[in-house]
Design a protein around this motif. Structure first.
Motif, PDB file in Angstrom:
ATOM      1  N   GLN A 182       0.815  -1.219   0.000  1.00 15.85           N
ATOM      2  CA  GLN A 182       0.000   0.000   0.000  1.00 15.85           C
ATOM      3  C   GLN A 182       0.847   1.265   0.000  1.00 15.85           C
ATOM      4  N   ASP A 185       1.879   6.660   0.461  1.00 15.47           N
ATOM      5  CA  ASP A 185       1.263   7.810  -0.212  1.00 15.47           C
ATOM      6  C   ASP A 185       0.042   8.336   0.528  1.00 15.47           C
ATOM      7  N   GLU A 186      -0.841   7.426   0.932  1.00 20.58           N
ATOM      8  CA  GLU A 186      -2.090   7.890   1.549  1.00 20.58           C
ATOM      9  C   GLU A 186      -1.819   8.560   2.889  1.00 20.58           C
ATOM     10  N   GLU A 188       0.932  10.149   3.658  1.00 26.81           N
ATOM     11  CA  GLU A 188       1.510  11.462   3.356  1.00 26.81           C
ATOM     12  C   GLU A 188       0.425  12.431   2.916  1.00 26.81           C
ATOM     13  N   ALA A 189      -0.524  11.927   2.132  1.00 24.86           N
ATOM     14  CA  ALA A 189      -1.626  12.785   1.690  1.00 24.86           C
ATOM     15  C   ALA A 189      -2.403  13.289   2.902  1.00 24.86           C
ATOM     16  N   ALA A 190      -2.672  12.393   3.860  1.00 23.46           N
ATOM     17  CA  ALA A 190      -3.414  12.794   5.055  1.00 23.46           C
ATOM     18  C   ALA A 190      -2.654  13.872   5.812  1.00 23.46           C
ATOM     19  N   ALA A 195      -3.926  16.405   8.840  1.00 23.24           N
ATOM     20  CA  ALA A 195      -4.213  15.414   9.873  1.00 23.24           C
ATOM     21  C   ALA A 195      -2.976  15.217  10.744  1.00 23.24           C
ATOM     22  N   ASN A 196      -3.183  14.922  12.041  1.00 24.98           N
ATOM     23  CA  ASN A 196      -2.027  14.582  12.866  1.00 24.98           C
ATOM     24  C   ASN A 196      -1.793  13.070  12.817  1.00 24.98           C
ATOM     25  N   GLN A 199      -4.824  10.838  13.948  1.00 19.41           N
ATOM     26  CA  GLN A 199      -5.914  10.874  12.953  1.00 19.41           C
ATOM     27  C   GLN A 199      -5.524  10.075  11.718  1.00 19.41           C
ATOM     28  N   ARG A 203      -7.861   7.013  10.752  1.00 15.83           N
ATOM     29  CA  ARG A 203      -8.745   7.284   9.617  1.00 15.83           C
ATOM     30  C   ARG A 203      -8.218   6.738   8.295  1.00 15.83           C
ATOM     31  N   VAL A 204      -6.899   6.560   8.187  1.00 12.75           N
ATOM     32  CA  VAL A 204      -6.341   6.129   6.897  1.00 12.75           C
ATOM     33  C   VAL A 204      -5.681   4.750   6.984  1.00 12.75           C
ATOM     34  N   PRO A 207      -8.182   1.591   8.550  1.00  4.54           N
ATOM     35  CA  PRO A 207      -9.208   1.066   7.628  1.00  4.54           C
ATOM     36  C   PRO A 207      -8.613   0.296   6.451  1.00  4.54           C
ATOM     37  N   ASN A 208      -7.409   0.679   6.038  1.00  4.89           N
ATOM     38  CA  ASN A 208      -6.798  -0.008   4.900  1.00  4.89           C
ATOM     39  C   ASN A 208      -6.266  -1.385   5.256  1.00  4.89           C
ATOM     40  N   ALA A 292     -11.373  -4.650  -6.018  1.00  8.71           N
ATOM     41  CA  ALA A 292     -11.973  -3.321  -6.130  1.00  8.71           C
ATOM     42  C   ALA A 292     -10.901  -2.241  -6.255  1.00  8.71           C
ATOM     43  N   ASP A 293      -9.727  -2.540  -5.687  1.00 11.67           N
ATOM     44  CA  ASP A 293      -8.649  -1.555  -5.779  1.00 11.67           C
ATOM     45  C   ASP A 293      -8.000  -1.547  -7.148  1.00 11.67           C
TER      46      ASP A 293
END
Lengths: 299, 366
Positions: A182, A185-186, A188-190, A195-196, A199, A203-204, A207-208, A292-293
């Motif tokens: 994975q 990236d996600e 870093e985006a958050a 986001a701290n 979070q 949140r990221v 769930p993944n 789905a990904d």
């Protein structure tokens, strides 16, 4: 090479491909399937059937009596306690290790990965002996422990420690490849969105990885409940105190109480069946999520 | 918000990703970092964002030193190369993320979040997709979601890492125009990284060409294209024909050709390279001007308004490329195998040791 290639390509083009060109002949397929099924039947299904028939061979009453026997109940309690602690500790450890390994660059990373695999490579009996050598009466920490009246070996802490050791790769091993694929990236985006760290994790990241994590928990739990070798060495076989379900089965069997032994064994087998079913459901969901990904992933 | 990058150096192990880079990005401009892969442009972008920290040097945001400040305080929007959308969230939730994670005191109300997200989604023309998941969108749509998500937190600076890199050619060209229009509407200072020179020259107000961790040239697309200051920029931007030779006291010797280059009077027998753009080569049936060489036509591609013609110069048996208008090709009536005279309109000569360069403009009558 080139000279030989030409006619072969032409032949393939001329003759349209059929299923027969791509698979084995029918009789080969039948033989292979029969061998696989016979093998599974002999070594997996039959023992399972034997466990349940033997367990009920003296009737339901004996079955229930063997399970509500105080020693058996104590074994069930200890097994559940050990499994619960192992799962929780390894959950925290597994996420921390996988997080550290996949999201950061640091020296000694390869060594840490190897170390996590160690319990897979070591025989459980050796793991048990290691703990006896460390915490036993004559072990490294033995004198200090007995001075402070702390009992680890031949007591519940020893059983839990040995189980922890044996089960600790399960969750980390499940998460590392998943989190590696994975990437970061996600996360870093958050972070760029304000986001701290907490979070971002809840949140990221979480769930993944939730399906992989649940899968790891199930495997870890199954192993924690079923562990025999390491626990056998450190437990000291104190009846009603340091006996887990697998040890209890062994004791009953050695005392020729076959139907009681099989009754308790059937509990463990049931656990195995539930694990397998849960595992297949998760694998199905997991592959669904991966599917789905994927589509349009590169367009 | 203007950004100053002052003497930034960054190493990864022994590899110098950025080597003492300095550049200024003006308020409200659309700035491109252009370079081949491994030239350090993405590292520079990540340092501006606060995703990496420089080993030395400073980043100033509107005159204030932001080198050490964490990325949450920098108010930058970052669009990742592969978009990095949250795969388990709907498009709506993706765009709302930056608003939902704000501290309670400054977090907008549910209704405000909803209105803001929907207006952003309509800005990127995706309002009817708000319930979908990223995996259900095409690459171009995902790109626009990534933009909307970054815009949601009202950044002072937008940073885009290869924004069109993973899209196919048609979508890329469309989004390029769309991004330019969006920038003209919003006027947020934006920096984007690309390895595609056409993209940089078409979209950006100014371009910095990077190579091996250094900035080779900064300028408007016009300056970069028409007046490259280093051989690297010449070769990286557009097609170019190379001629190797030597320069001595203001005269360049390129094979059988002698060129007067007064700017290089100081050179004494120095190796040099001459560059000629394909469209600065002219073909004719008769000798024109002082320098006109006979060459052989190897191939002709006459699709579109410009014909690409490959010619082989018998003097060194090398192949060069000339671009001439298709009408001119028809006039000349050249065919493969014909011999033609080739002359150059504009030549630039660089000394190989980097100590000098000279331009030659040779107006040639038709």
């Amino acid at each position: 090479m080139d000279v030989g290639k030409q006619p072969v390509t032409e032949e393939i083009i001329r003759k349209p491909r059929t299923i027969n060109d791509l698979t084995e002949p029918l009789f080969v397929r039948i033989i292979l399937t029969v061998i696989a099924l016979a093998f599974l039947g002999l070594f997996l299904v039959m023992p399972l059937v034997v466990v349940f028939t033997e367990a009920f061979s003296r009737g339901i009453a004996t079955y229930i009596a063997s399970i509500v026997d105080p020693d058996a109940l104590a074994a069930i309690r200890l097994t559940l306690l050990t499994a619960a602690i192992s799962v929780v500790v390894n959950l925290v450890f597994g996420i921390a290790a996988a997080w550290a390994i996949t999201k950061f660059r640091f020296p000694g990373k390869g060594f840490l990965i190897t170390l996590i695999d160690l319990p897979f490579a070591i025989s459980p009996v050796v793991a048990g002996v290691i703990f006896v050598l460390l915490f036993g009466l004559r072990g490294w920490f033995g004198p200090w422990l007995s001075e402070h009246d702390i009992k680890i070996i031949f007591a519940i802490p020893g059983v839990i420690l040995a189980t922890l050791f044996v089960t600790f790769p399960f969750i980390a091993r499940e998460l590392i490849p998943l989190m590696q694929s994975q990437g970061i990236d996600e996360e870093e985006a958050a972070l760029t969105l304000g986001a701290n760290g907490i979070q971002t994790f809840f949140r990221v990241t979480l769930p993944n990885i939730k399906w992989g994590l649940l899968y790891g928990v199930i495997l870890c739990n199954a192993r924690a409940m079923g562990e025999f070798g390491a626990v056998s060495v450190v437990s000291g076989h104190l009846r009603g105190q340091t006996i887990t379900l697998p040890l209890h089965v062994e004791i009953l069997y050695n005392e020729y109480k076959f139907s009681a032994a099989f009754a308790v064994a059937s509990l463990l087998s049931l656990l195995a069946l539930i694990t397998i079913i849960a595992r297949s459901i998760l694998e199905w969901r997991h592959s669904h999520q991966i599917k789905a990904d994927r589509p349009g992933g590169t367009d | 918000m203007d950004i100053s990058i002052c003497n930034v150096t960054k190493k990864f192990g022994d590899f110098k990703a950025l080597d003492n880079i300095s550049l200024e990005i003006k308020d409200g401009e659309l700035f491109a970092l252009l370079g081949p892969s491994g030239s350090g442009k993405t590292t520079l972008l990540r340092i501006i964002a606060g995703l990496e920290f420089p080993d030395s040097g400073n980043i100033l945001f509107h005159g204030r030193d932001a080198t050490k400040s964490p990325l949450r305080e920098r108010q930058v929007g970052f669009v990742f190369q592969h978009f990095a959308l949250f795969r388990h969230m709907t498009i709506f939730e993706n765009v709302a993320f930056g608003l939902r994670v704000k501290p309670r005191g400054v977090r907008p109300s549910k209704k405000e979040i909803r209105d803001r997200v929907m207006s952003l989604l309509s800005l990127v023309q995706l309002d009817q997709f708000s319930d979908r998941y990223p995996s259900q969108l095409s690459g171009g749509q995902r790109q626009r979601v990534a933009l909307a998500r970054a815009l949601a937190v009202e950044p002072k600076v937008m940073l885009l890492d290869e924004p069109f890199g993973s899209l196919d050619a048609r979508v890329r060209a469309e989004l390029r125009k769309w991004l330019r229009r969006l920038h003209d509407d919003l006027h947020i200072t934006s920096v984007f990284v690309t390895h595609d020179q056409e993209e940089a020259l078409e979209v950006a107000d100014r371009v910095a060409v990077t190579n091996n961790g250094k900035v080779e040239q900064i300028g408007t697309p016009y300056e970069i294209y028409n007046n490259p200051v280093t051989p690297f920029v010449y070769e990286f931007i557009g097609n170019v024909n190379l001629f190797v030779g030597r320069v001595s006291q203001g005269v360049a010797f390129m094979g059988d050709v002698r060129l007067q280059v007064p700017e290089l009077a100081h050179a004494v027998d120095s190796p040099a390279t001459a560059y000629v753009r394909p469209h600065d080569l002219q073909l004719s049936h008769d000798k024109r001007g002082e320098i006109s060489l006979m060459a052989n036509v190897v191939s002709i591609r006459d699709v579109g308004p410009v014909a690409r013609i490959e010619i082989k110069y018998p003097g060194n048996n090398k192949i060069y490329e000339a671009h001439i208008p298709t009408e001119r090709l028809a006039e000349l009536n050249i065919k493969v195998g014909d011999n033609v005279f080739v002359s150059a309109r504009r030549v630039k000569v660089f000394l190989n040791d980097g100590t000098g360069q000279g331009n030659l403009d040779m107006p040639l009558g038709e």
